[in-house]
Structure formats: structure tokens, C-alpha cells
Design a protein around this motif. Structure first.
Motif, PDB file in Angstrom:
ATOM      1  N   TYR A  36       0.835  -1.185   0.000  1.00 57.19           N
ATOM      2  CA  TYR A  36       0.000   0.000   0.000  1.00 57.19           C
ATOM      3  C   TYR A  36       0.876   1.242   0.000  1.00 57.19           C
ATOM      4  O   TYR A  36       1.987   1.237   0.519  1.00 57.19           O
ATOM      5  CB  TYR A  36      -0.898   0.041   1.251  1.00 57.19           C
ATOM      6  N   GLN A  38       0.720   5.242   1.350  1.00 59.97           N
ATOM      7  CA  GLN A  38      -0.004   6.176   2.220  1.00 59.97           C
ATOM      8  C   GLN A  38       0.639   7.547   2.171  1.00 59.97           C
ATOM      9  O   GLN A  38       1.825   7.698   2.443  1.00 59.97           O
ATOM     10  CB  GLN A  38      -0.063   5.669   3.673  1.00 59.97           C
ATOM     11  N   GLY A  43      -5.769   7.864   4.007  1.00 58.99           N
ATOM     12  CA  GLY A  43      -5.773   6.430   4.237  1.00 58.99           C
ATOM     13  C   GLY A  43      -4.874   5.730   3.229  1.00 58.99           C
ATOM     14  O   GLY A  43      -4.561   6.274   2.171  1.00 58.99           O
ATOM     15  N   PRO A  44      -4.444   4.513   3.537  1.00 58.44           N
ATOM     16  CA  PRO A  44      -3.611   3.761   2.597  1.00 58.44           C
ATOM     17  C   PRO A  44      -4.362   3.471   1.299  1.00 58.44           C
ATOM     18  O   PRO A  44      -5.583   3.303   1.299  1.00 58.44           O
ATOM     19  CB  PRO A  44      -3.309   2.462   3.351  1.00 58.44           C
ATOM     20  N   PHE A  46      -4.353   0.801  -1.928  1.00 60.88           N
ATOM     21  CA  PHE A  46      -3.870  -0.497  -2.386  1.00 60.88           C
ATOM     22  C   PHE A  46      -3.113  -0.356  -3.700  1.00 60.88           C
ATOM     23  O   PHE A  46      -3.572   0.327  -4.623  1.00 60.88           O
ATOM     24  CB  PHE A  46      -5.058  -1.440  -2.566  1.00 60.88           C
TER      25      PHE A  46
ATOM     26  N   LEU B  92      -9.430   4.561  11.019  1.00 57.61           N
ATOM     27  CA  LEU B  92      -9.763   4.313   9.614  1.00 57.61           C
ATOM     28  C   LEU B  92     -10.677   3.107   9.490  1.00 57.61           C
ATOM     29  O   LEU B  92     -10.487   2.106  10.180  1.00 57.61           O
ATOM     30  CB  LEU B  92      -8.497   4.032   8.802  1.00 57.61           C
ATOM     31  N   ASN B 100     -10.904  -6.126  -6.651  1.00 62.87           N
ATOM     32  CA  ASN B 100      -9.649  -5.389  -6.567  1.00 62.87           C
ATOM     33  C   ASN B 100      -8.528  -6.351  -6.236  1.00 62.87           C
ATOM     34  O   ASN B 100      -7.594  -6.006  -5.544  1.00 62.87           O
ATOM     35  CB  ASN B 100      -9.765  -4.289  -5.515  1.00 62.87           C
ATOM     36  N   GLY B 103      -7.474  -6.561  -2.715  1.00 59.45           N
ATOM     37  CA  GLY B 103      -6.953  -5.391  -2.018  1.00 59.45           C
ATOM     38  C   GLY B 103      -8.032  -4.775  -1.161  1.00 59.45           C
ATOM     39  O   GLY B 103      -9.216  -5.044  -1.326  1.00 59.45           O
ATOM     40  N   TYR B 104      -7.631  -3.974  -0.217  1.00 63.82           N
ATOM     41  CA  TYR B 104      -8.543  -3.312   0.700  1.00 63.82           C
ATOM     42  C   TYR B 104      -8.612  -1.825   0.364  1.00 63.82           C
ATOM     43  O   TYR B 104      -7.604  -1.202   0.075  1.00 63.82           O
ATOM     44  CB  TYR B 104      -8.069  -3.490   2.139  1.00 63.82           C
ATOM     45  N   PHE B 106      -9.600   1.904   1.807  1.00 67.69           N
ATOM     46  CA  PHE B 106      -9.680   2.610   3.081  1.00 67.69           C
ATOM     47  C   PHE B 106     -10.431   3.917   2.943  1.00 67.69           C
ATOM     48  O   PHE B 106     -10.379   4.584   1.899  1.00 67.69           O
ATOM     49  CB  PHE B 106      -8.277   2.912   3.612  1.00 67.69           C
ATOM     50  N   GLY B 107     -11.097   4.292   4.039  1.00 69.89           N
ATOM     51  CA  GLY B 107     -11.617   5.637   4.142  1.00 69.89           C
ATOM     52  C   GLY B 107     -10.482   6.614   4.366  1.00 69.89           C
ATOM     53  O   GLY B 107      -9.325   6.217   4.572  1.00 69.89           O
ATOM     54  N   SER B 108     -10.804   7.880   4.343  1.00 71.52           N
ATOM     55  CA  SER B 108      -9.771   8.910   4.483  1.00 71.52           C
ATOM     56  C   SER B 108      -9.341   9.118   5.925  1.00 71.52           C
ATOM     57  O   SER B 108      -8.370   9.806   6.197  1.00 71.52           O
ATOM     58  CB  SER B 108     -10.265  10.232   3.897  1.00 71.52           C
ATOM     59  N   GLY B 109     -10.063   8.499   6.852  1.00 74.76           N
ATOM     60  CA  GLY B 109      -9.627   8.549   8.237  1.00 74.76           C
ATOM     61  C   GLY B 109     -10.275   9.656   9.055  1.00 74.76           C
ATOM     62  O   GLY B 109     -10.747  10.666   8.524  1.00 74.76           O
TER      63      GLY B 109
END
Lengths: 113, 115
Positions: A36, A38, A43-44, A46, B92, B100, B103-104, B106-109
Motif C-alpha cells: 500500500y 499512504q 488512508g492507505p 492499495f 480508519l 480489486n 486489495g482493501y 480505506f476511508g480517508s480517516g
């Protein structure tokens, strides 16, 4: 217990060179290994996934290798650009769905113009 | 790929209070994950949220401190309860996407500061 190490906390390289980041793991036999990116405050994102039966995976300027004997993955960025500057995280994943998805500490890459 | 909307993006809270973080996904997903990222550190998985059942917590995290709701396949909340300055972190949410290549996303946190 499981342990994940990434080669260095920070890596500086010149633009145009190849950046190589290392991910080593112990006490673990992951089925997959993900990488990943970042950026600060985000957020990270992929980038790539490589399976345990794959030796190499490529995507544009990115290349990932996975050596289950050495318990190591290498992440390469060729023809690096300042826009590649970010923290890169490796994340080995177990065989069971959603199992123990663990992130490495990350390597902060700076590509200097 | 899925788009995740996470709210609030940041907050400053008094110690002893609670904050609920929301995570909305634009598609149905089976599992949602909540992570904590302390300053200068990598991500630590707090819990996995499944719709219709209690969340599964990782070692070191308990439901009383981090209650999670998952009312449907597109939404989850994480509450940080009885906060102390040690809870100051980025939180997060994340989902796994089968299209994908596993793959994961993510939200922006949520950047939480407890004073």
C-alpha cells in the motif's frame, strides 16, 4: 508472535533511479502479501497483491517479488518520480478470509528531483 | 472500486467523552474493518464488523471501549468511549473488494485529538 519489518524507516533516492523497499516477516506463513501507499493525512491506497505461489507481479512501474523461503517481499519502483514520495506499507495476509491482516511499520520514500 | 465516506474527518474532544465515527460505503460489502493509526505508527486492526453479528475484536481492544455497530451491508460506526489523551489517533475504516484482487479500500480517516 508475528513480526513484520520493513528495511528502513526512510529511504531517499534520486529521481529516475529504482527504489527498492524490503518487507521481511517472521513466525508467519502468509497466503498473500499486499503493498500500500499512504500519503500524509490520507488512508492507505492499495497497490499490488502477490500470492504465495507467485514469484513476481508487475503493474506499470511497480514490481513486487515474494520469496516464501526467505520470508521476504521486495517492492520496486522503476524510473522513480518525486510524485512517488510517500510511505509504503507491506501487509501479509493469512489463509483465512479476513484473518489477521497485519501491516508493517512502513518505509517513507523520498524521491529527490 | 468502492468509495468510502468517513465522518468526521477530524475532531477535538474532551477527556471522558465519547465520539462516534461513521463509515458509509457506496456498495454492499460483507466485512468492514476498523483500524487505529497512532502518530508515526503503522495501522493496527481494532476489529472486524460483520452485518448481523457482533464485531470480532483483536487482542488489546474491547467492546466496552470501542463499541461497533453494523446495521446493514453499507454502513458501520465505531465509538471511542470514555476517551483519554492516549486515544488520540487516526481511525480508519476499510473494506475488502473482490474485484480489486483482494486489495482493501480505506476511508480517508478520522483524526482524533483528546484534550
Amino acid at each position: 508472535s508475528q513480526k513484520i519489518e520493513q528495511n528502513s524507516e526512510a529511504l531517499n533516492i534520486q529521481e529516475g533511479k529504482t527504489a527498492t523497499l524490503t518487507c521481511n516477516y517472521t513466525n508467519y506463513s502468509p497466503a498473500y502479501l499486499q503493498w500500500y501507499r499512504q500519503d500524509p493525512g490520507r488512508g492507505p491506497v492499495f497497490l499490488l497483491l502477490i500470492r504465495e505461489n507467485e514469484k513476481e507481479k508487475r503493474k506499470e512501474r511497480l514490481k513486487v517479488t515474494f520469496d516464501t523461503t526467505l520470508k521476504q517481499s521486495l517492492f520496486h519502483i522503476t524510473a522513480s518520480q518525486p510524485a512517488d514520495s510517500a510511505t509504503y506499507l507491506c501487509a501479509p495476509q493469512g489463509h483465512n478470509y479476513g484473518q489477521n491482516f497485519v501491516f508493517g511499520p512502513g518505509t517513507r520514500l523520498s524521491v529527490l528531483p | 472500486s468502492a468509495v468510502i465516506s468517513q465522518k468526521p474527518s477530524r475532531d477535538i474532544c474532551q477527556r471522558g467523552t465519547s465520539l462516534t465515527i461513521q463509515c458509509q460505503v457506496d456498495s454492499q460489502v460483507t466485512m468492514m474493518f476498523w483500524y487505529r493509526q497512532q502518530p508515526g505508527q503503522s495501522l493496527t486492526l481494532i476489529a472486524t464488523a460483520n452485518q448481523g453479528s457482533e464485531a470480532t475484536y483483536e487482542s488489546g481492544f474491547v467492546i466496552d471501549k470501542f463499541p461497533i455497530s453494523r446495521p446493514n451491508l453499507t454502513f458501520s460506526t465505531l465509538t471511542v468511549s470514555n476517551m483519554s489523551p492516549e486515544d488520540s489517533s487516526i481511525y480508519l475504516c476499510s473494506v475488502e473488494e473482490s474485484d480489486n484482487a483482494y486489495g482493501y479500500t480505506f476511508g480517508s480517516g478520522t483524526r482524533l485529538t483528546v484534550v
